[in-house]
Write a protein that holds these residues in place. Structure first.
Motif, PDB file in Angstrom:
ATOM      1  N   GLU A   5       1.509  15.658  11.905  1.00 26.01           N
ATOM      2  CA  GLU A   5       1.085  14.304  11.564  1.00 26.01           C
ATOM      3  C   GLU A   5       2.126  13.266  11.888  1.00 26.01           C
ATOM      4  OE1 GLU A   5       0.467  15.222   7.638  1.00 26.01           O
ATOM      5  OE2 GLU A   5      -1.190  16.550   8.117  1.00 26.01           O
ATOM      6  N   ALA A   7       3.149  10.393  13.179  1.00 27.21           N
ATOM      7  CA  ALA A   7       2.496   9.223  13.751  1.00 27.21           C
ATOM      8  C   ALA A   7       3.146   7.981  13.208  1.00 27.21           C
ATOM      9  CB  ALA A   7       1.003   9.227  13.421  1.00 27.21           C
ATOM     10  N   PRO A   9       6.034   5.013  12.298  1.00 29.43           N
ATOM     11  CA  PRO A   9       7.340   4.949  11.656  1.00 29.43           C
ATOM     12  C   PRO A   9       7.444   5.778  10.380  1.00 29.43           C
ATOM     13  CG  PRO A   9       6.142   2.877  11.435  1.00 29.43           C
ATOM     14  CD  PRO A   9       5.374   3.730  12.365  1.00 29.43           C
ATOM     15  N   SER A  10       6.322   6.058   9.744  1.00 27.85           N
ATOM     16  CA  SER A  10       6.433   6.785   8.492  1.00 27.85           C
ATOM     17  C   SER A  10       6.304   8.283   8.707  1.00 27.85           C
ATOM     18  CB  SER A  10       5.366   6.315   7.518  1.00 27.85           C
ATOM     19  OG  SER A  10       4.128   6.886   7.890  1.00 27.85           O
ATOM     20  N   ARG A  20       6.956  11.082  -0.482  1.00 25.13           N
ATOM     21  CA  ARG A  20       6.500   9.707  -0.348  1.00 25.13           C
ATOM     22  C   ARG A  20       4.980   9.635  -0.262  1.00 25.13           C
ATOM     23  NH1 ARG A  20       7.926   4.942   4.007  1.00 25.13           N
ATOM     24  NH2 ARG A  20       6.554   3.494   2.971  1.00 25.13           N
ATOM     25  N   LEU A  21       4.404  10.657   0.351  1.00 20.53           N
ATOM     26  CA  LEU A  21       2.947  10.651   0.476  1.00 20.53           C
ATOM     27  C   LEU A  21       2.281  10.686  -0.885  1.00 20.53           C
ATOM     28  CD1 LEU A  21       2.374  13.080   3.462  1.00 20.53           C
ATOM     29  CD2 LEU A  21       2.688  10.621   3.462  1.00 20.53           C
ATOM     30  N   LEU A  23       3.269   9.080  -3.490  1.00 19.62           N
ATOM     31  CA  LEU A  23       3.470   7.854  -4.262  1.00 19.62           C
ATOM     32  C   LEU A  23       2.127   7.345  -4.749  1.00 19.62           C
ATOM     33  CD1 LEU A  23       6.112   5.732  -2.349  1.00 19.62           C
ATOM     34  CD2 LEU A  23       6.260   6.566  -4.675  1.00 19.62           C
ATOM     35  N   ASP A  24       2.115   6.898  -5.988  1.00 17.04           N
ATOM     36  CA  ASP A  24       0.908   6.336  -6.581  1.00 17.04           C
ATOM     37  C   ASP A  24      -0.195   7.386  -6.739  1.00 17.04           C
ATOM     38  OD1 ASP A  24      -0.141   4.004  -7.733  1.00 17.04           O
ATOM     39  OD2 ASP A  24      -1.542   3.822  -6.069  1.00 17.04           O
ATOM     40  N   GLU A  25       0.175   8.628  -6.587  1.00 15.26           N
ATOM     41  CA  GLU A  25      -0.801   9.698  -6.794  1.00 15.26           C
ATOM     42  C   GLU A  25      -0.363  10.524  -8.000  1.00 15.26           C
ATOM     43  OE1 GLU A  25      -3.630  10.463  -4.586  1.00 15.26           O
ATOM     44  OE2 GLU A  25      -3.132   8.356  -4.307  1.00 15.26           O
ATOM     45  N   ARG A  40       1.335  10.048 -12.726  1.00 14.50           N
ATOM     46  CA  ARG A  40       1.320   9.266 -11.495  1.00 14.50           C
ATOM     47  C   ARG A  40       2.754   8.946 -11.082  1.00 14.50           C
ATOM     48  NH1 ARG A  40      -3.008   7.189  -9.128  1.00 14.50           N
ATOM     49  NH2 ARG A  40      -4.332   7.529 -10.934  1.00 14.50           N
TER      50      ARG A  40
ATOM     51  N   ARG B 518      -6.180  15.091   3.955  1.00 17.18           N
ATOM     52  CA  ARG B 518      -5.649  14.252   2.897  1.00 17.18           C
ATOM     53  C   ARG B 518      -4.259  13.736   3.230  1.00 17.18           C
ATOM     54  NH1 ARG B 518      -4.781  13.661  -2.786  1.00 17.18           N
ATOM     55  NH2 ARG B 518      -2.591  14.120  -3.094  1.00 17.18           N
ATOM     56  N   LYS B 519      -3.459  14.650   3.705  1.00 13.90           N
ATOM     57  CA  LYS B 519      -2.088  14.268   3.993  1.00 13.90           C
ATOM     58  C   LYS B 519      -2.023  13.244   5.128  1.00 13.90           C
ATOM     59  CE  LYS B 519       0.664  17.830   3.375  1.00 13.90           C
ATOM     60  NZ  LYS B 519       1.340  19.027   3.889  1.00 13.90           N
ATOM     61  N   PHE B 520      -2.965  13.423   6.038  1.00 10.04           N
ATOM     62  CA  PHE B 520      -2.991  12.481   7.152  1.00 10.04           C
ATOM     63  C   PHE B 520      -3.311  11.075   6.644  1.00 10.04           C
ATOM     64  CE2 PHE B 520      -5.494  10.137  10.266  1.00 10.04           C
ATOM     65  CZ  PHE B 520      -4.554  10.038  11.286  1.00 10.04           C
ATOM     66  N   LEU B 522      -2.850   9.951   3.624  1.00  9.38           N
ATOM     67  CA  LEU B 522      -1.704   9.449   2.867  1.00  9.38           C
ATOM     68  C   LEU B 522      -0.621   8.951   3.811  1.00  9.38           C
ATOM     69  CD1 LEU B 522      -1.496  12.150   0.077  1.00  9.38           C
ATOM     70  CD2 LEU B 522      -2.056   9.740  -0.189  1.00  9.38           C
ATOM     71  N   ASN B 523      -0.440   9.720   4.858  1.00 10.16           N
ATOM     72  CA  ASN B 523       0.566   9.328   5.829  1.00 10.16           C
ATOM     73  C   ASN B 523       0.235   7.975   6.458  1.00 10.16           C
ATOM     74  OD1 ASN B 523       2.832   9.574   7.301  1.00 10.16           O
ATOM     75  ND2 ASN B 523       2.327  11.576   8.174  1.00 10.16           N
ATOM     76  N   GLU B 526       1.035   5.230   4.119  1.00  2.00           N
ATOM     77  CA  GLU B 526       2.458   4.895   4.133  1.00  2.00           C
ATOM     78  C   GLU B 526       2.809   4.079   5.368  1.00  2.00           C
ATOM     79  OE1 GLU B 526       4.391   5.160   1.638  1.00  2.00           O
ATOM     80  OE2 GLU B 526       2.723   6.113   0.587  1.00  2.00           O
ATOM     81  N   ASN B 527       2.166   4.458   6.431  1.00  2.00           N
ATOM     82  CA  ASN B 527       2.356   3.715   7.669  1.00  2.00           C
ATOM     83  C   ASN B 527       1.996   2.251   7.497  1.00  2.00           C
ATOM     84  OD1 ASN B 527       3.120   3.731  10.271  1.00  2.00           O
ATOM     85  ND2 ASN B 527       1.768   5.428  10.852  1.00  2.00           N
ATOM     86  N   TYR B 529       1.870   0.618   4.752  1.00  2.00           N
ATOM     87  CA  TYR B 529       2.826  -0.050   3.858  1.00  2.00           C
ATOM     88  C   TYR B 529       4.117  -0.381   4.596  1.00  2.00           C
ATOM     89  CZ  TYR B 529       0.389  -0.025  -0.567  1.00  2.00           C
ATOM     90  OH  TYR B 529      -0.487  -0.310  -1.577  1.00  2.00           O
ATOM     91  N   TYR B 597      -8.182   5.603  -1.609  1.00  2.00           N
ATOM     92  CA  TYR B 597      -6.992   5.827  -2.434  1.00  2.00           C
ATOM     93  C   TYR B 597      -6.616   4.548  -3.169  1.00  2.00           C
ATOM     94  CZ  TYR B 597      -6.200  10.355  -0.385  1.00  2.00           C
ATOM     95  OH  TYR B 597      -6.339  11.661  -0.028  1.00  2.00           O
ATOM     96  N   PRO B 598      -6.193   4.711  -4.384  1.00  2.00           N
ATOM     97  CA  PRO B 598      -5.818   3.505  -5.140  1.00  2.00           C
ATOM     98  C   PRO B 598      -4.810   2.646  -4.376  1.00  2.00           C
ATOM     99  CG  PRO B 598      -5.699   5.452  -6.546  1.00  2.00           C
ATOM    100  CD  PRO B 598      -6.039   5.932  -5.183  1.00  2.00           C
ATOM    101  N   LYS B 599      -3.827   3.307  -3.763  1.00  2.00           N
ATOM    102  CA  LYS B 599      -2.809   2.484  -3.094  1.00  2.00           C
ATOM    103  C   LYS B 599      -3.376   1.829  -1.847  1.00  2.00           C
ATOM    104  CE  LYS B 599      -0.630   6.833  -1.746  1.00  2.00           C
ATOM    105  NZ  LYS B 599       0.644   7.533  -1.569  1.00  2.00           N
ATOM    106  N   LYS B 602      -5.022  -1.202  -3.213  1.00  2.00           N
ATOM    107  CA  LYS B 602      -4.026  -2.206  -3.620  1.00  2.00           C
ATOM    108  C   LYS B 602      -3.411  -2.913  -2.411  1.00  2.00           C
ATOM    109  CE  LYS B 602      -2.663   0.409  -7.675  1.00  2.00           C
ATOM    110  NZ  LYS B 602      -1.699   1.461  -8.038  1.00  2.00           N
ATOM    111  N   GLU B 650     -12.095   3.690 -13.154  1.00  2.00           N
ATOM    112  CA  GLU B 650     -10.820   3.092 -12.751  1.00  2.00           C
ATOM    113  C   GLU B 650     -10.860   2.644 -11.303  1.00  2.00           C
ATOM    114  OE1 GLU B 650      -7.695   5.804 -13.544  1.00  2.00           O
ATOM    115  OE2 GLU B 650      -7.486   5.187 -15.628  1.00  2.00           O
TER     116      GLU B 650
END
Lengths: 96, 820
Positions: A5, A7, A9-10, A20-21, A23-25, A40, B518-520, B522-523, B526-527, B529, B597-599, B602, B650
């Motif tokens: 994965e 892809a 900058p992160s 980090r993935l 976060l907020d989870e 959380r 899922r991880k993708f 989330l990734n 983050e990207n 953000y 996802y909540p984030k 947001k 929520e």
């Protein structure tokens, strides 16, 4: 997985990037001293210091009764917000 | 700054010595000469540390030490044995105690005197160590300390000790000289810490048990002063009574450079100020005659003395040394005197408390601390140039953002200093300014400026310093790596993969496969953000609006815009809004997954701030097209009687708080044709019946309907557009009519159903009369139910529910009141 994965900058390049993935989870955190947290994840740093919200803490206590049998007692606590010092963190796991 | 650290130009001092002491004039002239140079010496200077001053102290000037202190050679032997301070004190300690008791018994009411005595005894054990000793001219210190002891040691002033010697102690100058010569052999001893009396001295002046500890030097100096005062026409008796007062430190004005609260005996101890290194040259100039030698010594003692001594003589209250004298005074005066005394004692005590740690730090220590502080200042402000705001942020992000939010004004807009440095300097300035009354105001200013200059220089130096973290000395094998608090030396040096293009392309193929992983997701969140933060950071670096005439500024602005644009593109890609829509795919679109996802939710308000209208409408379209696969819609579907889970509630709340306002903001300004298009999409692409059973779905529909109504009200809708809209609206209405009763939350007491009434109101306003009729028929059961139910509720809750219903009723020209 992480390798797949990459892809942008992160991209995941070090273990903590995986944290980090989450976060907020909701994450599951195992601590030294037979403690576990579920809550959380709001923030973390390179020392694995964590800030968690809506945490349920589980403490496992081994008790010996009269007949010398060992029973495991669990104590549960609910915390609205928790700072966890990194040196007690054993593992962090995303809780899907 | 002057000789010995006292302002020799004090006018009052002049009166003291001009008659009897020509050398004071010399000293004053010298001091005045030096004043210009040394003016700012009290500013602790980086370069100007003690070593520099020490160089000026020529050891060769010790040559006259013998003249000054007598030939130490002959009296060397006995020196060591006679300094049994404690023993000597102990011998008379009893006498002191007895005297005290006797006195207290005799005058039991006089608590004041007692306090004074206490104050003095407390002051006594004060450590005299200042840390200067080793830097001073070896011959110089002891006599200074001797002087301090004059004030420190004298005790029990109220006792009639000094009466007898009074007459004897008024000596002529010749007498004093003779005495000094006589005792020149002892002067070496005197030079030592003076508390013990050399054995060879006959003690002609004092009855031994009364003044056993008074140093010889005490007997030498006072006559001088006395004489000076005599010249002023002060009755000797009064003077004498006044002189030995233990309160001596108190009544004198503190020398100007001295911080307040320093007891005089400390000031007298010339160690207090670095400037005291100055004396040697002057001493050198002095002929080695004993009396003349005394002049400089006296000088350092005298500034405190004269003015108040004179004042004391003019004081309406007689000076009292003898308790009996006190008793003889009229009641009124005695009270006044005692009051005065109490005040003085209190002040003395205060001064003592404040000064307890005076002299604890040497100037070296202070320099050291200052240097540390400056270094940190530089580290904090070091990378700060205006050119590099990034570094400022990196250094102190939260403070920077905070001060930006607060809009804290810069105090020195033209100084390239960090806020911290500014604050520091500003405060320092204030502190010194606060002493304006005591200090020379100009001096304080000067100090401030110097400090600022120093900091500026230090900052510049730090900037000029190469930023290399390593130094490789030519010809050597190793590297020297630097570290500081801000950039600690790296123990590990792991290369971060620079997101190499090759690696990326090989993985691209796989990425598509794991799209829904899922991880993708989330990734990619983050990207997003990361990109968001980069863009928000760019806002901070926005150059000021370019001036038409300044091509450079325009250029900068263009570059900045370019950067923002490229970041915007990156963000847009990260959002994956433009990923192709795969019809009937069993995995949600990446952007919809992002929103699940909540984030992700947001992030929407922050994203909307960074993108343009076109991108916003694209996002809105994306959401509308996938309305029925949106997690908040999909998961809100529930069988009758079921209440949605906490998670879902929520998520819905978050969506309506985070995403909906952004969408609404866009929709409320959107052109009519876009609204028509969106409604068309809802009808064509989604299961309207599913969508309308959810809060978010209804919310979005309400949004569009009310916007259309507003456009119509404002008369902005063109005929053609309006026709199109009505067409779509009719389709929507027909689709919804059968399920209108089901769009409400399952049970009537399930709480908030306002959004439903809002939707119905929006439909009702836009509906034709015929449609309104059908609408009323469709929901009339629910209306009645709610009205009845609200009657069973507490008044405020009931009226709230009725109000919600009325929202709809009014829209179609009715009112709940009409229902009875």
């Amino acid at each position: 997985m992480a390798d797949n994965e990459d892809a942008g900058p992160s991209s995941v390049s070090e273990p903590l990037d995986l944290v980090r993935l989450s976060l907020d989870e909701i994450v599951f955190v195992k601590l030294r001293g037979d403690r576990e947290l579920k809550g959380r994840l709001h923030a973390y740093d390179s020392h694995c210091n964590l800030v968690m919200g809506e945490v349920e803490e589980t403490i496992y206590v081994v008790e010996e009764n009269e007949s010398e049998e060992e029973t495991i007692k669990t104590i549960k606590k609910q915390e609205e917000m928790l700072f966890v010092r990194g040196d007690s963190v054993v593992l962090i796991s995303p809780q899907a | 700054m002057s000789f010995f650290g006292f302002d020799t130009t004090l006018p009052n001092k002049k009166g003291f010595f001009d008659a009897s002491d020509p050398f004071a004039e010399v000293a004053r002239a010298r001091a005045a000469g030096q004043q210009g140079d040394d003016d700012d010496d009290d500013a602790i200077d980086f370069e100007d540390t003690y070593d520099g001053l020490g160089d000026r102290l020529n050891e060769d000037q010790d040559a006259f030490n013998d003249d000054t202190f007598g030939d130490a050679g002959d009296s060397d032997g006995p020196v060591g044995k006679d300094f049994d301070f404690f023993g000597r004190t102990a011998q008379v300690a009893d006498a002191f105690g007895e005297e005290q008791v006797r006195y207290n018994l005799q005058y039991p009411t006089e608590g004041v005197a007692e306090t004074i005595t206490q104050t003095n005894t407390v002051q006594e054990p004060k450590p005299k160590r200042t840390g200067y000793e080793k830097y001073e001219d070896p011959g110089y210190i002891p006599d200074l300390q001797a002087k301090s002891s004059v004030w420190g040691v004298s005790k029990k002033p109220e006792e009639p000790i000094y009466e007898p010697p009074a007459a004897r102690r008024i000596l002529s100058l010749e007498e004093v000289e003779a005495q000094l010569r006589q005792s020149s052999a002892r002067s070496a001893l005197l030079a030592q810490p003076p508390v013990s009396l050399p054995p060879g001295i006959p003690e002609p002046l004092y009855p031994p048990q009364q003044m056993p500890l008074l140093p010889e030097i005490f007997s030498q100096i006072p006559p001088e002063i006395l004489q000076a005062q005599l010249a002023k026409g002060i009755p000797p008796a009064q003077l004498l009574q006044h002189l030995p007062q233990p309160m001596v430190p108190e009544p004198y004005p503190l020398p100007p450079q001295a911080p307040p609260g320093i007891p005089l005996h400390l000031l007298q101890n010339a160690n207090f100020h670095p400037q005291h290194m100055a004396p040697p040259p002057q001493r050198h100039a002095m002929p080695p005659m004993p009396l003349q030698q005394q002049q400089p010594q006296q000088q350092q003692q005298q500034p405190p003395l004269p003015p108040q001594a004179l004042q004391g003589a003019n004081n309406p209250l007689p000076v009292i040394t003898n308790p009996q004298q006190l008793m003889q005074l009229p009641e009124e005066q005695r009270m006044a005197y005692l009051l005065e005394d109490a005040k003085r004692a209190k002040r003395n005590h205060k001064i003592f408390l404040l000064s307890r740690f005076n002299g604890l730090m040497t100037p070296q220590d202070k320099n050291f601390i200052t240097r540390i502080q400056l270094q940190q200042l530089v580290a904090a402000a070091g990378n700060v140039g205006d050119s590099d705001p990034e570094a400022v942020l990196a250094e102190d992000f939260y403070y920077q953002v905070y001060s930006q939010i607060r809009g804290a004004p810069r105090q020195h807009p033209h100084q390239p200093l960090g806020h911290f440095a500014q604050t520091y300097l500003f405060q320092t300035g204030n502190r010194f300014g606060g002493h304006g009354g005591r200090r020379n105001g100009q001096n304080a200013d000067n100090h401030m400026q110097r400090m600022q200059q120093q900091v500026q220089r230090a900052v510049e130096a730090a900037k000029a310093k190469p930023k290399n973290k390593q130094l490789i000395i030519e010809g050597s094998l190793g590297k020297i790596s630097f570290s500081n608090a801000k950039a600690p030396r790296t123990m590990l040096n792991i290369k971060r993969p620079e997101s190499s293009e090759g690696a990326k392309t090989t993985k691209k193929a796989q990425t598509d496969l794991s799209l829904t992983d899922r991880k993708f997701i989330l990734n990619s969140i983050e990207n997003v953000y990361n990109n968001l933060m980069a863009m928000e950071d760019m806002e901070r670096t926005m150059p000021p609006p370019p001036d038409e005439d300044d091509p450079e500024a325009i250029q900068r602005h263009m570059e900045w815009r370019q950067k923002v644009r490229s970041l915007n593109q990156k963000l847009w890609q990260a959002l994956k809004v433009m990923e192709p829509i795969v019809p009937n795919a069993n995995t949600p679109h990446p952007f919809i997954a992002f929103l699940s996802y909540p984030k992700g939710k947001k992030a929407i308000p922050r994203i909307f701030r960074q993108i343009d209208q076109e991108q916003r409408v694209t996002i809105l379209t994306m959401i509308v097209v996938h309305l029925d696969t949106l997690d908040v819609v999909r998961r809100s579907q529930q069988a009758a009687g079921e209440t949605p889970s906490l998670d879902v509630r929520e998520a819905v709340d978050l969506f309506s708080q985070a995403v909906m306002p952004s969408l609404l903001m866009y929709v409320s300004e959107a052109p009519f044709n876009i609204i028509i298009g969106l409604l068309g999409l809802v009808i064509a692409q989604t299961h309207v019946q599913t969508v309308s059973k959810t809060r978010i779905g209804l919310g979005i529909l309400t949004m569009m309907l009310s916007r259309a109504e507003i456009v119509k009200e404002a008369g902005q809708a063109e005929e053609h557009d309006w026709h199109q809209w009505v067409e779509k609206f009719n389709v929507l209405f027909d689709t919804l009519e059968p399920i209108l009763a089901d769009i409400f939350p399952a049970s009537i007491n399930a709480g908030d159903d306002m959004y439903v009434w809002q939707f119905l109101a929006a439909v009702g306003i836009g509906a034709s009369p015929e449609q309104q009729q059908r609408l009323v028929i469709a929901v009339k059961d629910r209306v009645m139910e709610t009205v009845n139910y609200s009657k069973t509720l507490p008044p405020d809750m009931g009226s709230q529910r009725l109000g919600n219903v009325n929202l709809f009723m009014r829209a179609i020209g009715l009112d709940v009141e009409l229902l009875g």
